[in-house]
Enzyme design. Structure first.
Site, mmCIF file in Angstrom:
data_model
loop_
_atom_site.group_PDB
_atom_site.id
_atom_site.type_symbol
_atom_site.label_atom_id
_atom_site.label_comp_id
_atom_site.label_asym_id
_atom_site.label_seq_id
_atom_site.Cartn_x
_atom_site.Cartn_y
_atom_site.Cartn_z
ATOM 1 N N ALA A 1 21.086 -24.549 22.106
ATOM 2 C CA ALA A 1 20.722 -23.160 22.365
ATOM 3 C C ALA A 1 19.620 -22.712 21.423
ATOM 4 O O ALA A 1 19.873 -22.454 20.237
ATOM 5 C CB ALA A 1 21.957 -22.273 22.216
ATOM 6 N N THR B 1 16.496 -20.805 23.023
ATOM 7 C CA THR B 1 15.872 -19.641 23.658
ATOM 8 C C THR B 1 16.718 -18.375 23.502
ATOM 9 O O THR B 1 17.945 -18.429 23.529
ATOM 10 C CB THR B 1 15.666 -19.919 25.164
ATOM 11 N N GLU B 2 16.026 -17.247 23.353
ATOM 12 C CA GLU B 2 16.692 -15.936 23.261
ATOM 13 C C GLU B 2 16.051 -14.992 24.273
ATOM 14 O O GLU B 2 14.979 -15.298 24.810
ATOM 15 C CB GLU B 2 16.529 -15.390 21.831
ATOM 16 N N ALA C 1 12.656 -14.532 22.942
ATOM 17 C CA ALA C 1 11.996 -15.675 22.289
ATOM 18 C C ALA C 1 12.163 -16.924 23.133
ATOM 19 O O ALA C 1 13.252 -17.481 23.209
ATOM 20 C CB ALA C 1 12.594 -15.907 20.906
ATOM 21 N N SER D 1 8.837 -19.378 24.682
ATOM 22 C CA SER D 1 7.730 -20.252 24.253
ATOM 23 C C SER D 1 7.448 -20.091 22.762
ATOM 24 O O SER D 1 7.156 -21.070 22.068
ATOM 25 C CB SER D 1 6.457 -19.901 25.032
ATOM 26 N N PHE E 1 19.605 -18.413 28.854
ATOM 27 C CA PHE E 1 19.311 -19.550 29.753
ATOM 28 C C PHE E 1 19.827 -20.876 29.195
ATOM 29 O O PHE E 1 19.123 -21.890 29.241
ATOM 30 C CB PHE E 1 17.799 -19.703 30.000
ATOM 31 N N GLY F 1 8.881 -26.443 60.434
ATOM 32 C CA GLY F 1 9.928 -25.414 60.380
ATOM 33 C C GLY F 1 11.246 -25.941 59.851
ATOM 34 O O GLY F 1 11.991 -25.220 59.167
ATOM 35 N N GLU G 1 12.147 -26.875 28.710
ATOM 36 C CA GLU G 1 11.624 -27.845 27.720
ATOM 37 C C GLU G 1 10.145 -27.568 27.459
ATOM 38 O O GLU G 1 9.386 -28.502 27.196
ATOM 39 C CB GLU G 1 11.815 -29.289 28.197
ATOM 40 N N GLU H 1 2.100 -24.482 30.537
ATOM 41 C CA GLU H 1 1.000 -23.929 29.724
ATOM 42 C C GLU H 1 1.164 -24.370 28.267
ATOM 43 O O GLU H 1 0.192 -24.720 27.597
ATOM 44 C CB GLU H 1 0.988 -22.388 29.811
HETATM 45 C C1 FAD Z 1 17.568 -23.125 34.269
HETATM 46 C C2 FAD Z 1 17.107 -23.028 32.856
HETATM 47 C C3 FAD Z 1 17.716 -23.808 31.876
HETATM 48 C C4 FAD Z 1 17.337 -23.686 30.540
HETATM 49 N N1 FAD Z 1 18.009 -24.387 29.570
HETATM 50 C C5 FAD Z 1 17.780 -24.103 28.262
HETATM 51 C C6 FAD Z 1 18.607 -24.671 27.237
HETATM 52 O O1 FAD Z 1 19.525 -25.449 27.494
HETATM 53 N N2 FAD Z 1 18.364 -24.305 25.944
HETATM 54 C C7 FAD Z 1 17.367 -23.440 25.612
HETATM 55 O O2 FAD Z 1 17.226 -23.138 24.422
HETATM 56 N N3 FAD Z 1 16.558 -22.893 26.556
HETATM 57 C C8 FAD Z 1 16.739 -23.198 27.872
HETATM 58 N N4 FAD Z 1 15.953 -22.625 28.847
HETATM 59 C C9 FAD Z 1 14.890 -21.726 28.455
HETATM 60 C C10 FAD Z 1 13.467 -22.285 28.677
HETATM 61 O O3 FAD Z 1 13.216 -23.323 27.773
HETATM 62 C C11 FAD Z 1 12.486 -21.119 28.562
HETATM 63 O O4 FAD Z 1 12.683 -20.291 29.694
HETATM 64 C C12 FAD Z 1 11.039 -21.576 28.468
HETATM 65 O O5 FAD Z 1 10.782 -22.227 27.250
HETATM 66 C C13 FAD Z 1 10.044 -20.430 28.631
HETATM 67 O O6 FAD Z 1 10.372 -19.366 27.789
HETATM 68 P P1 FAD Z 1 10.461 -17.871 28.386
HETATM 69 O O7 FAD Z 1 11.334 -17.920 29.578
HETATM 70 O O8 FAD Z 1 10.822 -16.954 27.292
HETATM 71 O O9 FAD Z 1 8.998 -17.563 28.884
HETATM 72 P P2 FAD Z 1 7.833 -16.889 27.998
HETATM 73 O O10 FAD Z 1 7.708 -17.599 26.713
HETATM 74 O O11 FAD Z 1 8.049 -15.433 27.966
HETATM 75 O O12 FAD Z 1 6.563 -17.213 28.888
HETATM 76 C C14 FAD Z 1 6.147 -16.412 30.004
HETATM 77 C C15 FAD Z 1 4.838 -16.979 30.533
HETATM 78 O O13 FAD Z 1 3.831 -16.847 29.530
HETATM 79 C C16 FAD Z 1 3.236 -18.106 29.296
HETATM 80 N N5 FAD Z 1 2.817 -18.208 27.896
HETATM 81 C C17 FAD Z 1 3.547 -17.940 26.776
HETATM 82 N N6 FAD Z 1 2.818 -18.173 25.694
HETATM 83 C C18 FAD Z 1 1.609 -18.613 26.116
HETATM 84 C C19 FAD Z 1 0.413 -19.004 25.457
HETATM 85 N N7 FAD Z 1 0.319 -19.034 24.134
HETATM 86 N N8 FAD Z 1 -0.642 -19.378 26.207
HETATM 87 C C20 FAD Z 1 -0.564 -19.374 27.552
HETATM 88 N N9 FAD Z 1 0.545 -19.019 28.239
HETATM 89 C C21 FAD Z 1 1.605 -18.624 27.519
HETATM 90 C C22 FAD Z 1 4.304 -19.125 29.638
HETATM 91 O O14 FAD Z 1 3.753 -20.399 29.870
HETATM 92 C C23 FAD Z 1 4.924 -18.478 30.849
HETATM 93 O O15 FAD Z 1 4.153 -18.781 31.986
HETATM 94 C C24 FAD Z 1 16.287 -22.797 30.192
HETATM 95 C C25 FAD Z 1 15.633 -22.051 31.192
HETATM 96 C C26 FAD Z 1 16.049 -22.142 32.491
HETATM 97 C C27 FAD Z 1 15.373 -21.289 33.528
#
Ligand code: FAD
Length: 382
Positions: free
Chosen positions: A122, A124-125, A128, A130, A154, A341, A364, A368
């Site tokens: 875990a 992601t928050e 928080a 990317s 997530f 279809g 993961e 981007e």
């Molecule tokens: C089904 C599922 C399972 C998951 N499992 C796990 C898990 O087991 N453990 C865990 O910790 N997380 C997990 N995640 C979380 C996942 O890793 C994150 O959703 C992912 O890293 C993106 O983070 P975010 O959703 O906050 O998007 P954001 O970081 O908010 O990004 C939004 C958009 O902005 C873009 N962006 C952000 N920064 C930049 C930049 N500097 N330059 C250009 N573009 C940028 C991104 O590419 C994206 O298109 C899971 C997510 C899902 C949907």
């Protein structure tokens, strides 16, 4: 340079395909529709040694490598990405194996390959993803324990896991931001731990995903991964690197499965007096799809092979993960189009593959972020 799989690797791939065809194909649609984790399937996969194949024999694992893990993942995802996620029940054991204390390894790793426990990681928050430097879940030392407060979002296996590796802020005042974080093992039965299953995902709906709320969860000092504060950042980078290779193999698998469905369909479907597959435009499309799948398979195998030979190459891994993810999405889209279809109706598996493929471009690290990694390694500081 040898491009052949070893006899053992060919056998593993064959066994994984047989298992996926025999145990997954018939249940895939049902678990997708019910948005339910396939517990029986997970148990069977553990019993046959498919889960956590890279876990050392010393910790009751099969003692193989990430290359073999990638091969198995590809075969499971070729049949069904959602059910293929049963392999992710070991997510985090690699972190423990590489960084845990001997005591942590002996306690927390062995239940996982044996099907006696489920793990997750875990990081992601809600605010928080990317940008992991925005992580604010805190772990504060109190005597011989740490008290954890925060919310994780997530989290794969979140509501079915027995314990999670939780990424926390331990040293907010540390001069270097790279020394502010630590990982903790948090068991689900600790007071203050709450998991809320998330429903309504676009794809991989058989995979469990949850929000985790940590409300003054007390863990003993022994649960600090590696036993030393401030080591979380290099640990999480290692976790990402290894698991991005696996995500790449998911992209290869979903693309391969979609391609095979397209081939079967165009051979049987007729239009304008002949099978659709006889039109050169369709043949060119299939040729492009197959070539892309083969190219990303090679890139993924190279990245996985390097991991097993001591080189976690972030640039190459990011290339494999990004391109395999995009290929999974593109090939699934093309394969659906070739179904016309029928591709739009859930009676055909391609509808599910189209939805399932997208996740690889997001988790993961998004594509981007992968491109940022590649560019950073090319350009350096200038
Ligand atoms: C089904 C599922 C399972 C998951 N499992 C796990 C898990 O087991 N453990 C865990 O910790 N997380 C997990 N995640 C979380 C996942 O890793 C994150 O959703 C992912 O890293 C993106 O983070 P975010 O959703 O906050 O998007 P954001 O970081 O908010 O990004 C939004 C958009 O902005 C873009 N962006 C952000 N920064 C930049 C930049 N500097 N330059 C250009 N573009 C940028 C991104 O590419 C994206 O298109 C899971 C997510 C899902 C949907």
């Amino acid at each position: 340079m040898d491009f052949q799989l070893t006899k053992e690797q060919r056998d593993i791939k064959k066994a994984a395909r047989k298992f996926a065809e025999g145990e997954i194909r018939d249940i895939a649609r049902e678990y997708d529709q019910r948005e339910e984790f396939p517990m029986d399937l997970w148990k069977k996969a553990c019993n046959l040694g498919f889960v956590g194949v890279y876990i050392d024999k010393a910790y009751d694992g099969p003692g193989l490598g990430f290359f073999e893990y990638a091969l198995i993942t590809e075969e499971f995802w070729r049949v069904d990405p959602g059910c293929g996620c049963v392999l992710l029940t070991a997510f985090g054991t690699d972190l423990l194996q590489n960084f845990g204390t001997e005591e942590q390894k002996r306690k927390f790793i062995p239940p996982i390959p044996k099907g006696e426990g489920i793990m997750g990681s875990a990081i992601t928050e809600p605010d928080a993803g990317s940008d992991i430097f925005r992580v604010k879940t805190s772990a504060t030392k109190e005597g011989d324990s740490y008290v954890i407060n925060g919310t994780k979002m997530f989290i794969t296996n979140g509501s079915i896991a027995d314990y999670l590796a939780v990424y926390c802020l331990t040293n907010p005042e540390a001069k270097s931001r790279y020394e502010r974080y630590s990982f903790f093992l948090v068991e689900k039965d600790r007071p203050g731990f709450q998991a809320k299953k998330l429903k309504g995902k676009l794809g991989i709906r058989a995979s469990d995903t949850a929000e985790i709320i940590l409300n003054s969860v007390k863990v003993p000092q022994e649960n600090l991964i590696g036993g030393k504060e401030g080591q979380g950042f290099p640990q999480v980078m290692d976790l990402f690197n290894i698991n991005r290779v696996i995500a790449a193999s998911q992209g290869v698998g979903v693309a391969q499965g979609a391609l095979e469905q397209a081939i079967a369909h165009v051979k049987g479907r007729e239009a304008f007096g002949q099978a659709v597959g006889k039109f050169q435009a369709v043949q060119f499309k299939l040729a492009e799809m197959a070539t892309m799948v083969e190219a990303v398979r090679l890139l993924t195998y190279q990245a996985a092979w390097l991991v097993d030979h001591g080189e976690k190459n972030p640039r190459l891994i990011a290339m494999a993960k990004w391109l395999a993810a995009e290929t999974g999405v593109r090939v699934s889209d093309d394969a659906l189009q070739l179904h016309g279809g029928y591709g739009y109706i859930n009676e055909y598996d391609i509808e599910r593959f189209y939805r399932d493929s997208k996740i690889v471009e997001i988790y993961e690290a998004t594509k981007e972020i992968e491109k940022m990694t590649i560019a950073r390694h090319m350009l350096g500081k200038f």
